[in-house]
Design a protein around this motif. Structure first.
Motif, PDB file in Angstrom:
ATOM      1  N   ARG A 123       1.018  -1.150   0.077  1.00 20.01           N
ATOM      2  CA  ARG A 123      -0.152  -0.074   0.219  1.00 20.01           C
ATOM      3  C   ARG A 123       0.959   1.144  -0.113  1.00 20.01           C
ATOM      4  N   LEU A 124       1.140   1.900  -1.239  1.00 21.57           N
ATOM      5  CA  LEU A 124       2.301   2.812  -1.224  1.00 21.57           C
ATOM      6  C   LEU A 124       1.709   4.169  -1.062  1.00 21.57           C
ATOM      7  N   ARG A 125       0.425   4.189  -1.459  1.00 23.24           N
ATOM      8  CA  ARG A 125      -0.394   5.492  -1.379  1.00 23.24           C
ATOM      9  C   ARG A 125      -1.319   5.846  -0.521  1.00 23.24           C
ATOM     10  N   GLY A 126      -1.612   4.908   0.240  1.00 20.91           N
ATOM     11  CA  GLY A 126      -2.688   5.198   1.357  1.00 20.91           C
ATOM     12  C   GLY A 126      -3.182   3.841   1.890  1.00 20.91           C
ATOM     13  N   PRO A 127      -4.069   3.777   2.961  1.00 15.55           N
ATOM     14  CA  PRO A 127      -4.703   2.567   3.561  1.00 15.55           C
ATOM     15  C   PRO A 127      -5.525   1.736   2.564  1.00 15.55           C
ATOM     16  N   SER A 128      -5.587   0.720   2.864  1.00 11.39           N
ATOM     17  CA  SER A 128      -6.416  -0.277   2.612  1.00 11.39           C
ATOM     18  C   SER A 128      -7.847  -0.089   3.241  1.00 11.39           C
ATOM     19  N   THR A 129      -8.824  -0.963   2.534  1.00 13.63           N
ATOM     20  CA  THR A 129     -10.322  -0.800   3.172  1.00 13.63           C
ATOM     21  C   THR A 129     -10.131  -1.132   4.642  1.00 13.63           C
ATOM     22  N   THR A 130      -9.533  -2.218   5.230  1.00 11.89           N
ATOM     23  CA  THR A 130      -9.364  -2.663   6.338  1.00 11.89           C
ATOM     24  C   THR A 130      -8.652  -1.413   7.241  1.00 11.89           C
ATOM     25  N   GLY A 131      -7.736  -0.886   6.658  1.00 15.76           N
ATOM     26  CA  GLY A 131      -7.105   0.511   7.473  1.00 15.76           C
ATOM     27  C   GLY A 131      -8.121   1.413   7.326  1.00 15.76           C
ATOM     28  N   LYS A 132      -8.742   1.668   6.299  1.00 21.28           N
ATOM     29  CA  LYS A 132      -9.635   2.972   6.571  1.00 21.28           C
ATOM     30  C   LYS A 132     -10.880   2.481   7.688  1.00 21.28           C
ATOM     31  N   LEU A 133     -11.256   1.053   7.656  1.00 24.09           N
ATOM     32  CA  LEU A 133     -12.283   0.858   8.880  1.00 24.09           C
ATOM     33  C   LEU A 133     -11.811   1.120  10.122  1.00 24.09           C
ATOM     34  N   LEU A 134     -10.430   0.752  10.366  1.00 26.52           N
ATOM     35  CA  LEU A 134      -9.792   0.710  11.825  1.00 26.52           C
ATOM     36  C   LEU A 134      -9.421   2.119  12.080  1.00 26.52           C
ATOM     37  N   MET A 135      -9.485   3.062  11.238  1.00 23.46           N
ATOM     38  CA  MET A 135      -9.438   4.646  11.403  1.00 23.46           C
ATOM     39  C   MET A 135     -10.595   5.066  12.438  1.00 23.46           C
ATOM     40  N   ALA A 136     -11.557   4.224  12.272  1.00 25.23           N
ATOM     41  CA  ALA A 136     -12.843   4.856  13.172  1.00 25.23           C
ATOM     42  C   ALA A 136     -12.715   4.077  14.686  1.00 25.23           C
ATOM     43  N   VAL A 137     -11.657   3.459  14.795  1.00 22.08           N
ATOM     44  CA  VAL A 137     -11.597   2.399  15.981  1.00 22.08           C
ATOM     45  C   VAL A 137     -10.611   3.277  16.709  1.00 22.08           C
ATOM     46  N   PRO A 138     -11.239   3.923  18.071  1.00 22.35           N
ATOM     47  CA  PRO A 138     -10.188   4.240  18.972  1.00 22.35           C
ATOM     48  C   PRO A 138      -9.333   3.421  19.606  1.00 22.35           C
ATOM     49  N   GLY A 139      -7.992   3.746  19.730  1.00 18.31           N
ATOM     50  CA  GLY A 139      -7.340   2.904  20.449  1.00 18.31           C
ATOM     51  C   GLY A 139      -6.340   1.884  19.693  1.00 18.31           C
ATOM     52  N   VAL A 140      -6.625   1.718  18.398  1.00 22.16           N
ATOM     53  CA  VAL A 140      -5.817   0.981  17.765  1.00 22.16           C
ATOM     54  C   VAL A 140      -4.616   1.655  17.164  1.00 22.16           C
ATOM     55  N   GLU A 141      -3.601   1.287  17.534  1.00 20.23           N
ATOM     56  CA  GLU A 141      -2.544   2.025  16.890  1.00 20.23           C
ATOM     57  C   GLU A 141      -2.349   1.620  15.371  1.00 20.23           C
ATOM     58  N   LEU A 142      -2.246   2.793  14.391  1.00 22.13           N
ATOM     59  CA  LEU A 142      -2.186   2.531  13.083  1.00 22.13           C
ATOM     60  C   LEU A 142      -0.752   2.857  12.300  1.00 22.13           C
ATOM     61  N   ARG A 143      -0.164   1.742  11.739  1.00 27.79           N
ATOM     62  CA  ARG A 143       1.167   1.978  11.320  1.00 27.79           C
ATOM     63  C   ARG A 143       1.318   1.849   9.606  1.00 27.79           C
ATOM     64  N   THR A 144       2.121   2.612   8.912  1.00 29.59           N
ATOM     65  CA  THR A 144       2.249   2.253   7.424  1.00 29.59           C
ATOM     66  C   THR A 144       3.871   2.063   7.368  1.00 29.59           C
ATOM     67  N   GLN A 145       4.083   1.376   6.292  1.00 29.78           N
ATOM     68  CA  GLN A 145       5.465   0.747   5.967  1.00 29.78           C
ATOM     69  C   GLN A 145       5.956   2.209   5.009  1.00 29.78           C
ATOM     70  N   HIS A 146       5.321   3.114   4.596  1.00 28.25           N
ATOM     71  CA  HIS A 146       5.610   4.286   3.747  1.00 28.25           C
ATOM     72  C   HIS A 146       5.416   5.685   4.358  1.00 28.25           C
ATOM     73  N   ALA A 147       6.731   6.091   4.720  1.00 21.51           N
ATOM     74  CA  ALA A 147       6.571   7.248   5.428  1.00 21.51           C
ATOM     75  C   ALA A 147       6.059   8.404   4.596  1.00 21.51           C
TER      76      ALA A 147
END
Length: 322
Positions: free
Chosen positions: A121-145
């Protein structure tokens, strides 16, 4: 407080992921951060998972497909039983859909939870990543700064330690292993046709065709599917591996020291549902860890170039020098 996986005293973690590339990525992350034998893996029961997690603690779930809401919900009771049964220092997932159920549940149980987006995922989160953005407390990490920011923090890429270097190219006819993956419903004839046109096919060529069954007699040994052990055996003894551009296969080959020719499936040729493999190819080219080509662009020159290169894992090199 940010959930951490200590590289010296490995956390007892709950690792949750789909099989395929998600499992391959998460295994490499665990190996990098440290293995705790008490950690528990939650995934699907496949030949890949049984081999990759042999000797590990594993809880198998019924298969949940990409964007399978009903399947994700069906997994909740089993995940709850796991979380009630023992304590964990962290819950970690690389996706796919199963992460959208497991990490919110882990958070509700007070377990620090981390979602690591796939390296492809070079340019942004997947569908799962987008869903988890709505969940407080889950730490989100990308492998692309490049797209880190907001709730997304950058973390090391699983590909960072790989580099390529020259090697002495084999003399005589090349032993080539062509693996087209196991995706169902999509053919990949362009690679086969292009390879045959190079004149390099011979009795040592090994073909793993998946759904690309052929009526013509291909030279060498032809298989629809190979077990993980059979795949590793054929890849290890080949002079060149030509593979579809899937991230799981890519990481496995790099870990074996193989500089792959990555054939890109394209939607316009009805080889895949979309063109996400272009992003993986861009990643490979940028890092210099393989040579990506579209199926019709596979040439003898490309294959012979790959025969003269190998992959070195800098992480292993550091261990050997200690």
């Amino acid at each position: 407080m940010s959930a951490q996986l200590d590289t010296h005293t490995a956390a007892k973690s709950l690792f949750v992921c789909s099989t395929g590339g998600h499992l391959t990525e998460l295994r490499r992350i665990e190996e990098r951060d440290g293995i705790n034998p008490d950690s528990l893996w939650v995934t699907f029961d496949t030949p890949q998972s049984r081999q990759a997690l042999e000797g590990r603690r594993v809880h198998y779930l019924p298969y949940v497909g990409p964007r399978d809401l009903k399947g994700t919900l069906r997994s909740v009771p089993s995940l709850r039983r796991v979380l009630r049964g023992e304590s964990f220092d962290a819950a970690v997932s690389t996706g796919a859909a199963i992460a959208a159920a497991a990490l919110p549940l882990a958070t509700l149980h007070g377990i620090p939870s981390i979602y690591i987006e796939s390296v492809c995922r070079l340019r942004g989160p997947s569908t799962t990543g987008k869903l988890l953005m709505a969940v407080p407390g889950v730490e989100l990490r990308t492998q692309h700064a490049e797209w880190a920011g907001g709730r997304w923090s950058a973390c090391p890429s699983i590909l960072d330690s790989f580099r390529s270097e020259e090697r002495l190219a084999p003399e005589g006819p090349l032993r080539v292993f062509i693996t087209l993956g196991t995706i169902r419903g999509y053919r990949f004839d362009s690679v086969i046709d292009a390879f045959l046109s190079t004149g390099l096919a011979n009795e040592t060529t090994v073909w793993q065709l998946g759904d690309t069954t052929r009526t013509d007699a291909l030279p060498g040994n032809v298989y629809d599917y190979l077990s993980p052990d059979e795949f590793a055996f054929e890849a290890a003894r080949a002079d060149v591996v030509i593979t579809h551009a899937g991230v799981g296969t890519l990481v496995e080959l790099l870990s074996m020291g193989i500089y792959p020719v990555q054939a890109i499936r394209r939607a316009l040729r009805n080889e895949h549902v979309d063109d996400h493999q272009l992003e993986i190819a861009e990643l490979v080219e940028t890092n210099g860890i393989g040579i990506p080509v579209e199926g019709p662009g596979l040439t003898e020159e490309v294959i012979r170039y790959a025969a003269g290169r190998r992959i070195v894992d800098g992480r292993l090199a550091k261990v050997e020098t200690v």
